[in-house]
Enzyme design. Structure first.
Site, PDB file in Angstrom:
ATOM      1  N   ASP A 201      37.030 -38.945 -39.786  1.00  8.69           N
ATOM      2  CA  ASP A 201      35.999 -37.987 -40.151  1.00  8.69           C
ATOM      3  C   ASP A 201      36.008 -38.005 -41.671  1.00  8.69           C
ATOM      4  OD1 ASP A 201      34.799 -35.540 -41.100  1.00  8.69           O
ATOM      5  OD2 ASP A 201      34.738 -34.961 -39.001  1.00  8.69           O
ATOM      6  N   HIS A 202      34.972 -38.574 -42.267  1.00  8.71           N
ATOM      7  CA  HIS A 202      35.079 -38.837 -43.712  1.00  8.71           C
ATOM      8  C   HIS A 202      35.177 -37.551 -44.537  1.00  8.71           C
ATOM      9  CE1 HIS A 202      30.701 -38.202 -43.954  1.00  8.71           C
ATOM     10  NE2 HIS A 202      30.887 -38.023 -45.249  1.00  8.71           N
ATOM     11  N   HIS A 264      32.294 -32.759 -38.777  1.00 10.14           N
ATOM     12  CA  HIS A 264      32.518 -32.257 -40.140  1.00 10.14           C
ATOM     13  C   HIS A 264      32.676 -30.732 -40.207  1.00 10.14           C
ATOM     14  CE1 HIS A 264      31.536 -36.297 -40.928  1.00 10.14           C
ATOM     15  NE2 HIS A 264      30.237 -36.182 -41.075  1.00 10.14           N
TER      16      HIS A 264
END
Ligand code: BG6
Length: 515
Positions: A201-202, A264
């Protein structure tokens, strides 16, 4: 086209690994010629090389169906990476990275291609000294995740039998609902151990997001007030100024809820709300995240109607005056599209710490401004002392963890406005990352890649996180698909979102922070 011998351009001693550098390994990029590889992954590898965190025994194997050879691939990457690195980058260091690039042509679905990949890995081991360790990065459309994993397993490429490690990184989206996420997890488990699986999950690669834990648990003064006795509510905002860009093919089927919330926004919520872990060990942190996600109250269908809002942007203008089209007029979008580009919701976290404290979440495209932040709003001070003064109301204290576009933390409090008459103004105590630490530009992928090379899965999602998150949003997906939206488009591009989202808080006697 010149070939680059990997020793020829090695900058000495700048690229020499420092003591904390990752151990030797190869990184295989599936979808190597794609956007993610050239915009993020290769620049991130350059930044890691510049920080001397890459091992000397390192290679990158690009794997994709595009008919390229290694030289052409290096040249293509040089052009692409040049465009994404800051102007003062060190060309010799970029050469050092590019000289470690190899390319294998292959169809992700063709088992024979995996034999060629195996040979390339063996060649990298003897040429670059990668010690048989490998990190497979799936920068591909998600429909390939299952087949690639199965093929890697069949070809014996993820076996750790010789004492070497093999890990696989999955980009989001991980499934499109609970059922598909479960099915995908089952396929992965057929070939890999959970400790070999790295679901990215960036958002967790962002410094300020990582700082949430340090801020909460590395300071003595915040944790005692971080609960329902002092916190009135929490607002998590991820507002984007960008529209759907060229991603309609994906986005039309995903929509804002799937695209942003179970990943996110829930990660931000989990870090904000979770209990202190007993250590920074990956599973200690991930257990606490799983607990807090599990504590989110699932919504009944009736609650979905009153606690969620969806929106889609119509035409409008950005802050700089640029006129922009409606979502339905974007290339690749159906003229009667029912896909939401905005979502807001009220969640309740059913545990001792947070009982009765609403978490309001909102995210949207084509909003007034690009801003990502977590705002903790505290209870107001009792008013009686000010009854006989000109002060009409007291404002609440708000602590804001700003993640984008500027990384900062500020605390809002009331201060006496100078002068003979008693008047209170809201002022901010501010900390800016840039001011204190300067700002080396990063892609957000450096820490994630480095952690994966070192086998630290703390910042990656575990199977249960993904499944719990989908389970929380499942009732919303169900109700929304049963009741198509009737008012789309319901917010103008460049605005703060649909008016209904305002009502969501108004009903509770609250208001969104201004974007
Ligand atoms: C991605 C979403 O995961 O995150 C995009 O698919 C979104 O739709 C992006 O634009 C936002 O990321 P960031 O880092 O720009 O906030």
């Amino acid at each position: 086209m010149a070939t680059h011998d990997h020793n020829e351009h090695r900058p000495e001693p700048a690229a020499r690994p420092q003591p904390h550098a990752a151990g030797p390994c190869a990184m295989v990029i599936f979808g190597a010629a794609g956007d993610l590889a050239n915009r993020k992954l290769l620049p991130a590898l350059y930044n890691l090389a510049a920080a001397r965190l890459l091992p000397d025994g390192f290679a990158v194997i690009g794997f994709a169906n595009d008919e390229l050879d290694t030289d052409a691939f290096r040249e293509e990457m040089r052009r692409a990476v040049n465009a994404h690195l800051p102007p003062n980058f060190d060309p010799a260091l970029l050469d050092w990275v590019l000289a470690r690039l190899e390319y294998v042509v292959g169809d992700f679905l063709d088992p024979a291609a995996y034999d060629r990949l195996g040979q390339a890995l063996a060649a990298a081991q003897s040429k670059h000294g990668t010690a048989g360790n490998a990190l497979f990065y799936l920068a591909t459309p998600p429909r390939f995740f299952g087949d690639i994993t199965t093929n890697l397993g069949r070809a014996g490429l993820v076996s750790e039998a010789g004492g070497q490690w093999r890990r696989v990184v999955y980009e989001k989206p991980f499934g499109r609902d609970l059922e598909s996420a479960r099915a995908l997890n089952a396929v992965l488990r057929g070939a890999l151990g959970e400790d070999q699986i790295y679901r990215i999950d960036h958002y967790l690669g962002k410094e300020t997001v990582q700082n949430i834990m340090v801020f909460r648990f590395g300071n003595g003064i915040f944790e005692p007030i971080w609960n329902r006795r002092y916190v009135n509510h929490v607002q998590i905002t991820v507002a984007e100024e960008l529209g759907v860009e060229h991603r309609a093919g994906y986005y039309e089927k995903a929509g804002a809820l799937r695209d942003m919330v179970p990943n996110h926004l829930f990660q931000l919520l989990a870090l904000t709300a979770m209990e202190p872990p007993i250590s920074f060990e990956a599973d200690a942190v991930r257990d606490e995240k799983a607990k807090i996600l599990r504590a989110i109250q699932p919504m009944s269908p009736e609650e979905v109607l009153t606690r969620t809002v969806r929106g889609q942007y119509g035409e409008g203008a950005l802050a700089d005056g640029t006129k922009v089209t409606a979502y339905r007029a974007e290339p690749g979008v159906a003229p009667d599209s029912a896909t939401e580009t905005y979502v807001a919701m009220k969640l309740l976290v059913d545990n001792w710490r947070w009982a009765g404290v609403p978490f309001y979440l909102r995210t949207g495209k084509r909003m007034k401004q690009h801003v990502t932040e977590i705002a903790i709003q505290f209870h107001r001070a009792p008013f009686m002392l000010f009854r006989e003064t000109p002060v009409e109301r007291l404002s609440p204290n708000i602590l804001v963890l700003r993640i984008q576009p500027n990384e900062e933390i500020f605390l809002r409090f009331g201060a006496k406005v100078p002068g003979p008459e008693l008047s209170i103004g809201s002022v901010d105590m501010e900390f800016s990352y840039q001011d204190y630490f300067g700002g080396a530009p990063t892609t957000g992928y450096e820490t994630l890649l480095y952690d994966c090379m070192r086998g630290d899965a703390t910042l990656f999602q575990r199977a249960d996180h993904v499944e719990i998150a989908w389970a929380v949003v499942a009732p919303i997906l169900d109700v929304w698909s049963a009741l198509p939206p009737r008012t789309f488009p319901n917010y103008a591009a460049g605005s703060a979102g649909p008016a209904e989202a305002g009502l969501l808080l108004q009903r509770d006697g609250r208001a969104w922070r201004e974007i």
